[in-house]
Structures are given as structure tokens and as C-alpha cells.
Design an enzyme around this catalytic site. Structure first.
Site, mmCIF file in Angstrom:
data_model
loop_
_atom_site.group_PDB
_atom_site.id
_atom_site.type_symbol
_atom_site.label_atom_id
_atom_site.label_comp_id
_atom_site.label_asym_id
_atom_site.label_seq_id
_atom_site.Cartn_x
_atom_site.Cartn_y
_atom_site.Cartn_z
ATOM 1 N N HIS A 62 7.317 -96.882 -32.036
ATOM 2 C CA HIS A 62 7.915 -96.455 -30.724
ATOM 3 C C HIS A 62 8.264 -94.901 -30.691
ATOM 4 C CE1 HIS A 62 9.514 -100.630 -31.732
ATOM 5 N NE2 HIS A 62 8.163 -100.967 -30.864
ATOM 6 N N LYS A 72 15.278 -88.562 -34.272
ATOM 7 C CA LYS A 72 16.181 -89.422 -35.098
ATOM 8 C C LYS A 72 16.263 -88.988 -36.522
ATOM 9 C CE LYS A 72 13.861 -93.218 -32.437
ATOM 10 N NZ LYS A 72 13.071 -94.230 -32.233
ATOM 11 N N TYR A 132 20.262 -95.436 -37.705
ATOM 12 C CA TYR A 132 19.566 -94.199 -37.217
ATOM 13 C C TYR A 132 20.693 -93.747 -36.210
ATOM 14 C CZ TYR A 132 17.061 -96.943 -33.650
ATOM 15 O OH TYR A 132 16.843 -97.821 -32.603
ATOM 16 N N ASP A 170 5.140 -105.211 -29.754
ATOM 17 C CA ASP A 170 4.395 -104.316 -30.508
ATOM 18 C C ASP A 170 3.161 -104.642 -30.895
ATOM 19 O OD1 ASP A 170 6.257 -102.696 -30.492
ATOM 20 O OD2 ASP A 170 7.323 -103.389 -32.465
#
Length: 183
Positions: A62, A72, A132, A170
């Protein structure tokens, strides 16, 4: 903290200094000043996210596009994952290449994934808690993705393909050649 550059410019494996004693350990997991010196750029995180997953769960690949792109800083609080970043920057000499690192509660490593990269992870332990920090707020309309098994990227997920647990979303991501541009 020790900052280890990867083959993808801007991606760093971050190893904290762990101070053990008879009671357990202490470590500084994040310090903005140390972090920015270590990666050589300013990053201001604005959102923290956490997920819990079972063995074989693959989340990714992603990214966020345009003005909503996100950097991130990822880590594992419990368990173990294979974490992957894919360079999606069209002008980059490493476009379409990836780097992977095992992150675990035991090794306490963190992985910095800058803007312009797709990101995903696979749970290797029975369960994992994944945490994250993001430097930009999530925006649903700016979601991008690449199929996890794109042959041109060639990620070795180190797990039997028939045992992967993947969301319907996904499973239908485009291949790299057809993916939405990050900028």
C-alpha cells in the site's frame, strides 16, 4: 540509535540502543532530533497506527499518492514480521526494486519507509502487533497499491503462497506497470 541505510535511497533500518538490567531493559524508541539527524531529513509524524494479525496475514503493498503521500516508521511490539518497502518513485534509479527486513519484538528494529514507497508486511509468528508512525494523515481517495506477488518486483515472502491470508482488496491490486503513480 543506529541508522543503517538500505539499497533504496531514503529507507533505513533503525536499531535502538537497548540497555538491559536485571529487571528487563530500557530503550528510547523515538527521539525526533536523533531520528532526523540519523536519516538526514526533517520528518514530523502526525498519526500513529497499530494492527493485530495472525500468522500468514499479508497486508500490502500500500501507499498514499500526491499531497497525501506518507512516510512511515514501522516496528513490531509483539511477534515477528517480514516488512517490505518497494520504490514507487518513477524518476528513481531503483524504481520497482524492494528491500525487506525482519522486524520483531525481540530484535526491536524499526524500519523507516519514506514517501514514494509502497509498504507491506507478512506475519511470521503466531500473532503480531504492528505499530507505525505516519507523517501525513490517511486519505482514502489517495490510496494506491501493487499486487504482493508481482513478478517484476520479485519479493520472496519466505512463506508458502497457499497459506497466505490476504484481504480481497489486496488480492486485486494492479501489477507495478499498471499501478497508480505516487506523484
Amino acid at each position: 540509535m543506529n541508522f543503517i541505510p538500505t539499497k533504496l535511497e531514503g529507507c533505513f533500518i533503525c536499531e535502538p540502543k537497548i540497555i538491559p538490567d536485571g529487571r528487563g531493559y530500557f530503550m528510547e524508541s523515538f527521539n525526533e532530533k536523533t531520528f532526523e539527524q540519523g536519516i538526514g531529513q526533517k520528518v514530523h509524524f502526525v498519526q500513529d497506527n497499530q494492527s493485530f494479525s495472525s500468522k500468514g496475514v499479508l497486508r500490502g503493498l500500500h501507499y498514499q499518492t500526491g499531497e497525501h503521500a506518507q512516510a512511515k516508521l514501522v516496528r513490531v511490539l509483539a511477534g515477528e514480521v517480514l516488512d517490505v518497502a518497494v520504490d514507487m518513485r518513477p524518476e528513481s534509479p531503483t524504481f520497482g526494486q524492494h528491500v525487506s527486513v525482519v522486524l520483531s519484538a525481540e530484535n526491536q528494529k524499526q524500519f523507516f519507509v519514506p514517501r514514494g514507497f509502497a509498504h507491506g508486511f507478512l506475519v511470521l509468528s503466531d500473532t503480531a502487533v504492528f505499530f507505525y508512525k505516519c507523517d501525513n494523515f490517511y486519505n482514502k481517495e489517495s490510496e494506491g497499491g501493487v499486487i504482493y506477488n508481482d513478478e517484476t518486483i520479485g519479493i520472496d515472502w519466505q512463506f508458502p503462497a497457499e497459506k497466505l491470508i490476504i484481504s480481497d482488496k489486496d488480492k486485486v491490486q494492479p501489477i507495478l506497470a499498471n499501478a497508480q503513480k505516487v506523484w
